[in-house]
Scaffold this active site. Structure first.
Site, PDB file in Angstrom:
ATOM      1  N   ARG A   1      11.435  -6.391   4.697  1.00 14.91           N
ATOM      2  CA  ARG A   1      11.352  -4.950   4.969  1.00 14.91           C
ATOM      3  C   ARG A   1      11.947  -4.630   6.335  1.00 14.91           C
ATOM      4  O   ARG A   1      12.663  -3.646   6.494  1.00 14.91           O
ATOM      5  CB  ARG A   1       9.880  -4.507   4.912  1.00 14.91           C
ATOM      6  CG  ARG A   1       9.685  -3.023   5.123  1.00 14.91           C
ATOM      7  CD  ARG A   1       8.270  -2.578   4.797  1.00 14.91           C
ATOM      8  NE  ARG A   1       7.341  -2.888   5.866  1.00 14.91           N
ATOM      9  CZ  ARG A   1       6.016  -2.660   5.806  1.00 14.91           C
ATOM     10  NH1 ARG A   1       5.485  -2.146   4.724  1.00 14.91           N
ATOM     11  NH2 ARG A   1       5.247  -2.947   6.815  1.00 14.91           N
TER      12      ARG A   1
ATOM     13  N   ARG B   1      12.038  -1.381  11.356  1.00 13.51           N
ATOM     14  CA  ARG B   1      10.747  -1.338  12.059  1.00 13.51           C
ATOM     15  C   ARG B   1      10.605  -2.558  12.946  1.00 13.51           C
ATOM     16  O   ARG B   1      10.621  -3.684  12.453  1.00 13.51           O
ATOM     17  CB  ARG B   1       9.602  -1.318  11.034  1.00 13.51           C
ATOM     18  CG  ARG B   1       9.060   0.061  10.755  1.00 13.51           C
ATOM     19  CD  ARG B   1       7.994   0.030   9.695  1.00 13.51           C
ATOM     20  NE  ARG B   1       6.766  -0.649  10.114  1.00 13.51           N
ATOM     21  CZ  ARG B   1       5.642  -0.642   9.412  1.00 13.51           C
ATOM     22  NH1 ARG B   1       5.588   0.008   8.264  1.00 13.51           N
ATOM     23  NH2 ARG B   1       4.576  -1.281   9.834  1.00 13.51           N
TER      24      ARG B   1
ATOM     25  N   ARG C   1      -0.325  -9.583  13.441  1.00 13.35           N
ATOM     26  CA  ARG C   1      -0.881  -8.509  12.600  1.00 13.35           C
ATOM     27  C   ARG C   1      -1.789  -9.095  11.520  1.00 13.35           C
ATOM     28  O   ARG C   1      -2.836  -8.541  11.204  1.00 13.35           O
ATOM     29  CB  ARG C   1       0.242  -7.695  11.952  1.00 13.35           C
ATOM     30  CG  ARG C   1       0.835  -6.689  12.923  1.00 13.35           C
ATOM     31  CD  ARG C   1       2.210  -6.275  12.511  1.00 13.35           C
ATOM     32  NE  ARG C   1       2.252  -5.470  11.306  1.00 13.35           N
ATOM     33  CZ  ARG C   1       3.362  -5.275  10.594  1.00 13.35           C
ATOM     34  NH1 ARG C   1       4.501  -5.843  10.972  1.00 13.35           N
ATOM     35  NH2 ARG C   1       3.333  -4.524   9.530  1.00 13.35           N
TER      36      ARG C   1
ATOM     37  N   ARG D   1      -9.415   0.580   9.242  1.00 12.29           N
ATOM     38  CA  ARG D   1      -9.017  -0.792   9.556  1.00 12.29           C
ATOM     39  C   ARG D   1     -10.090  -1.523  10.344  1.00 12.29           C
ATOM     40  O   ARG D   1      -9.901  -2.710  10.659  1.00 12.29           O
ATOM     41  CB  ARG D   1      -7.740  -0.753  10.406  1.00 12.29           C
ATOM     42  CG  ARG D   1      -6.459  -1.106   9.662  1.00 12.29           C
ATOM     43  CD  ARG D   1      -5.311  -0.944  10.647  1.00 12.29           C
ATOM     44  NE  ARG D   1      -4.141  -1.686  10.298  1.00 12.29           N
ATOM     45  CZ  ARG D   1      -3.100  -1.202   9.609  1.00 12.29           C
ATOM     46  NH1 ARG D   1      -3.126   0.017   9.143  1.00 12.29           N
ATOM     47  NH2 ARG D   1      -2.042  -1.952   9.396  1.00 12.29           N
TER      48      ARG D   1
ATOM     49  N   LYS E   1       0.823  -1.206   0.000  1.00 12.71           N
ATOM     50  CA  LYS E   1       0.000   0.000   0.000  1.00 12.71           C
ATOM     51  C   LYS E   1       0.864   1.266   0.000  1.00 12.71           C
ATOM     52  O   LYS E   1       0.592   2.201  -0.743  1.00 12.71           O
ATOM     53  CB  LYS E   1      -0.926   0.030   1.232  1.00 12.71           C
ATOM     54  CG  LYS E   1      -1.879  -1.172   1.311  1.00 12.71           C
ATOM     55  CD  LYS E   1      -2.810  -1.070   2.510  1.00 12.71           C
ATOM     56  CE  LYS E   1      -2.126  -1.147   3.849  1.00 12.71           C
ATOM     57  NZ  LYS E   1      -1.602  -2.462   4.248  1.00 12.71           N
TER      58      LYS E   1
HETATM   59  P1  ADP Z   1       1.215  -2.261   7.747  1.00  8.82           P
HETATM   60  O1  ADP Z   1       0.152  -1.986   6.723  1.00  8.82           O
HETATM   61  O2  ADP Z   1       2.447  -2.820   7.154  1.00  8.82           O
HETATM   62  O3  ADP Z   1       0.711  -3.031   8.938  1.00  8.82           O
HETATM   63  P2  ADP Z   1       0.995   0.423   8.853  1.00  8.82           P
HETATM   64  O4  ADP Z   1       2.083   1.423   8.816  1.00  8.82           O
HETATM   65  O5  ADP Z   1      -0.254   0.715   8.101  1.00  8.82           O
HETATM   66  O6  ADP Z   1       1.707  -0.898   8.362  1.00  8.82           O
HETATM   67  O7  ADP Z   1       0.556   0.143  10.374  1.00  8.82           O
HETATM   68  C1  ADP Z   1       1.478  -0.185  11.399  1.00  8.82           C
HETATM   69  C2  ADP Z   1       0.732  -0.391  12.730  1.00  8.82           C
HETATM   70  O8  ADP Z   1       0.123   0.862  13.145  1.00  8.82           O
HETATM   71  C3  ADP Z   1      -0.442  -1.364  12.693  1.00  8.82           C
HETATM   72  O9  ADP Z   1      -0.019  -2.703  12.884  1.00  8.82           O
HETATM   73  C4  ADP Z   1      -1.324  -0.853  13.859  1.00  8.82           C
HETATM   74  O10 ADP Z   1      -0.808  -1.266  15.106  1.00  8.82           O
HETATM   75  C5  ADP Z   1      -1.144   0.655  13.778  1.00  8.82           C
HETATM   76  N1  ADP Z   1      -2.197   1.273  12.930  1.00  8.82           N
HETATM   77  C6  ADP Z   1      -2.017   1.852  11.708  1.00  8.82           C
HETATM   78  N2  ADP Z   1      -3.179   2.288  11.203  1.00  8.82           N
HETATM   79  C7  ADP Z   1      -4.138   1.966  12.108  1.00  8.82           C
HETATM   80  C8  ADP Z   1      -5.552   2.111  12.155  1.00  8.82           C
HETATM   81  N3  ADP Z   1      -6.238   2.692  11.139  1.00  8.82           N
HETATM   82  N4  ADP Z   1      -6.214   1.652  13.248  1.00  8.82           N
HETATM   83  C9  ADP Z   1      -5.561   1.082  14.263  1.00  8.82           C
HETATM   84  N5  ADP Z   1      -4.237   0.895  14.292  1.00  8.82           N
HETATM   85  C10 ADP Z   1      -3.510   1.324  13.224  1.00  8.82           C
END
Ligand code: ADP
Length: 192
Positions: free
Chosen positions: A128, A134, A146, A89, A14
């Site tokens: 990654r 990270r 996750r 999400r 994404k």
């Molecule tokens: P990825 O898509 O690789 O999981 P992101 O950068 O989108 O990476 O998200 C990293 C973490 O941040 C998620 O695992 C979650 O803990 C938190 N997070 C991100 N966006 C949200 C959201 N919309 N609602 C709740 N937690 C979120």
């Protein structure tokens, strides 16, 4: 306005595709993950709260991310629209986003869903993690959690957007260029 939900599991690509799409279509990129990581790096109270959850592979509470997105939407100059990356999400997040956009006189144009098999995600995320540092990408148990959280809490959003006729599946395995092309075709189909 063109408001796109770029959807898919962790590691679906994404972030990579968002960067290209926002350049091509002149959109504002809203990534809740990026905003949360900026808070973590700045060591804010919110960042500390988020860090504990993120490193376990859990979601940050809905009120927190909804507040963040609401602020960003209100403070963004009116461009052509937004790319939502990693948000919504959960169903409450999707409903809240609909309210915010409706109040602005607009709405979601489409949900583009990057479809990638689970084994491929784990390989990509570990790869990654080795480069980005990270913490949530370095631990296999966190990654597995996750994906579990995604399947339980986020996947139902496909039905939410399907019911509105906005869901478009995109094959998320292939070259970055070929996936970008599929995304652009879908967007051009929606906005034509
Ligand atoms: P990825 O898509 O690789 O999981 P992101 O950068 O989108 O990476 O998200 C990293 C973490 O941040 C998620 O695992 C979650 O803990 C938190 N997070 C991100 N966006 C949200 C959201 N919309 N609602 C709740 N937690 C979120």
């Amino acid at each position: 306005m063109l408001n796109i939900v770029l959807f898919g599991p962790p590691g679906a690509g994404k972030g990579t595709q968002s960067t290209r799409l926002l350049e091509k279509y002149g959109l504002v990129h809203l990534s809740t993950g990026d905003i949360l990581r900026a808070e973590m790096n700045a060591g804010t109270a919110l960042g500390l709260q988020a860090k504990a959850l993120i490193e376990k592979g859990e979601l940050v509470p809905d009120e927190v991310v909804i507040g963040m997105i609401d602020n960003k939407i209100s403070s963004s100059a009116n461009k052509n629209g937004f790319i939502f990356d990693g948000f919504p999400r959960t169903t409450p997040q999707a409903k809240a986003l609909d309210v915010v956009l409706t109040n602005k006189g607009t709405g979601i144009s489409c949900m583009l869903s990057l479809e990638v098999p689970e084994e491929e995600l784990i390989t990509r995320l570990l790869g990654r993690g080795a480069v980005s540092g990270r913490a949530d990408d370095q631990d296999q148990n966190t990654i597995i959690n996750r994906i579990k959280v995604y399947n339980e809490q986020t996947l139902p959003l496909k039905d939410y957007y399907k019911a509105q006729g906005k869901y478009v599946a995109i094959e998320g395995v292939g070259t970055v260029d070929s996936i970008f092309e599929s995304l652009c075709e879908a967007i051009d189909g929606v906005s034509a």
